[in-house]
Design a protein around this motif. Structure first.
Motif, PDB file in Angstrom:
ATOM      1  N   SER A  84       0.827  -1.208   0.000  1.00  0.00           N
ATOM      2  CA  SER A  84       0.000   0.000   0.000  1.00  0.00           C
ATOM      3  C   SER A  84       0.861   1.257   0.000  1.00  0.00           C
ATOM      4  O   SER A  84       0.523   2.252  -0.643  1.00  0.00           O
ATOM      5  CB  SER A  84      -0.952   0.000   1.201  1.00  0.00           C
ATOM      6  N   LEU A 137      -5.624  10.114  -1.141  1.00  0.00           N
ATOM      7  CA  LEU A 137      -6.899   9.423  -1.348  1.00  0.00           C
ATOM      8  C   LEU A 137      -6.698   7.915  -1.500  1.00  0.00           C
ATOM      9  O   LEU A 137      -7.509   7.130  -1.016  1.00  0.00           O
ATOM     10  CB  LEU A 137      -7.615   9.989  -2.571  1.00  0.00           C
ATOM     11  N   ILE A 138      -5.624   7.527  -2.161  1.00  0.00           N
ATOM     12  CA  ILE A 138      -5.316   6.097  -2.285  1.00  0.00           C
ATOM     13  C   ILE A 138      -5.095   5.497  -0.901  1.00  0.00           C
ATOM     14  O   ILE A 138      -5.593   4.409  -0.594  1.00  0.00           O
ATOM     15  CB  ILE A 138      -4.084   5.882  -3.186  1.00  0.00           C
ATOM     16  N   VAL A 193      -6.295   6.591   1.965  1.00  0.00           N
ATOM     17  CA  VAL A 193      -7.565   6.573   2.694  1.00  0.00           C
ATOM     18  C   VAL A 193      -8.447   5.436   2.193  1.00  0.00           C
ATOM     19  O   VAL A 193      -9.066   4.715   2.983  1.00  0.00           O
ATOM     20  CB  VAL A 193      -8.281   7.936   2.556  1.00  0.00           C
ATOM     21  N   ILE A 194      -8.502   5.254   0.876  1.00  0.00           N
ATOM     22  CA  ILE A 194      -9.325   4.184   0.308  1.00  0.00           C
ATOM     23  C   ILE A 194      -8.814   2.823   0.764  1.00  0.00           C
ATOM     24  O   ILE A 194      -9.601   1.905   1.013  1.00  0.00           O
ATOM     25  CB  ILE A 194      -9.346   4.298  -1.232  1.00  0.00           C
ATOM     26  N   GLN A 195      -7.513   2.680   0.914  1.00  0.00           N
ATOM     27  CA  GLN A 195      -6.970   1.405   1.376  1.00  0.00           C
ATOM     28  C   GLN A 195      -7.233   1.176   2.862  1.00  0.00           C
ATOM     29  O   GLN A 195      -7.297   0.035   3.308  1.00  0.00           O
ATOM     30  CB  GLN A 195      -5.471   1.342   1.103  1.00  0.00           C
ATOM     31  N   LEU A 219     -10.015   2.319   4.559  1.00  0.00           N
ATOM     32  CA  LEU A 219     -11.438   2.217   4.855  1.00  0.00           C
ATOM     33  C   LEU A 219     -11.908   0.797   5.180  1.00  0.00           C
ATOM     34  O   LEU A 219     -12.669   0.619   6.136  1.00  0.00           O
ATOM     35  CB  LEU A 219     -12.264   2.799   3.703  1.00  0.00           C
ATOM     36  N   PRO A 220     -11.507  -0.220   4.431  1.00  0.00           N
ATOM     37  CA  PRO A 220     -11.967  -1.566   4.798  1.00  0.00           C
ATOM     38  C   PRO A 220     -11.547  -1.990   6.205  1.00  0.00           C
ATOM     39  O   PRO A 220     -12.279  -2.716   6.879  1.00  0.00           O
ATOM     40  CB  PRO A 220     -11.311  -2.473   3.749  1.00  0.00           C
ATOM     41  N   GLU A 257      -4.936  -7.078  -7.942  1.00  0.00           N
ATOM     42  CA  GLU A 257      -4.549  -5.668  -7.952  1.00  0.00           C
ATOM     43  C   GLU A 257      -3.233  -5.475  -8.706  1.00  0.00           C
ATOM     44  O   GLU A 257      -3.117  -4.597  -9.563  1.00  0.00           O
ATOM     45  CB  GLU A 257      -4.406  -5.158  -6.521  1.00  0.00           C
TER      46      GLU A 257
END
Length: 106
Positions: A29, A48-49, A51-53, A55-56, A91
């Motif tokens: 990440s 943002l990348i 944060v998106i990583q 969130l889960p 990914e």
């Protein structure tokens, strides 16, 4: 009453595999955020990348914890690692295809 040793071979292998998976996930990440910054040049996109990583890791435990408490934990541990490996593999495969397309466009 018999006592069993906690640090047996299976437990040591499980700890080693979990540690290697965690370190690999963090490094992946972190590298992805740097790759986004290198390709786009935007710190916002890189953030943002990240944060998106993350969130889960914040949302899924809240949703799935009540279900996990009712079922055997061994299944969730094994299936979680399998799902993680599958998602990471896809990914990186998608990133390599995107890189090849991006390289051919230059």
């Amino acid at each position: 009453m018999t006592t069993t040793k906690l640090w047996n071979r299976n437990f040591s292998l499980m700890i080693l595999a979990s540690t290697m998976g965690t370190v690999g996930g963090i490094a992946g990440s972190f590298a992805l955020a740097f790759m986004v910054f290198d390709e786009i040049g935007s710190t916002l996109a890189s953030a943002l990348i990240m944060v998106i990583q993350l969130l889960p890791f914040l949302v899924i435990p809240i949703v799935i914890a009540p279900i996990m408490d009712r079922l055997p934990r061994k299944i969730f541990l094994a299936m979680g690692d399998v799902a993680n490996a599958f998602l990471i593999h896809n990914e990186y495969r998608a990133q390599s295809v995107q890189y090849l397309v991006y390289r051919d466009l230059k």
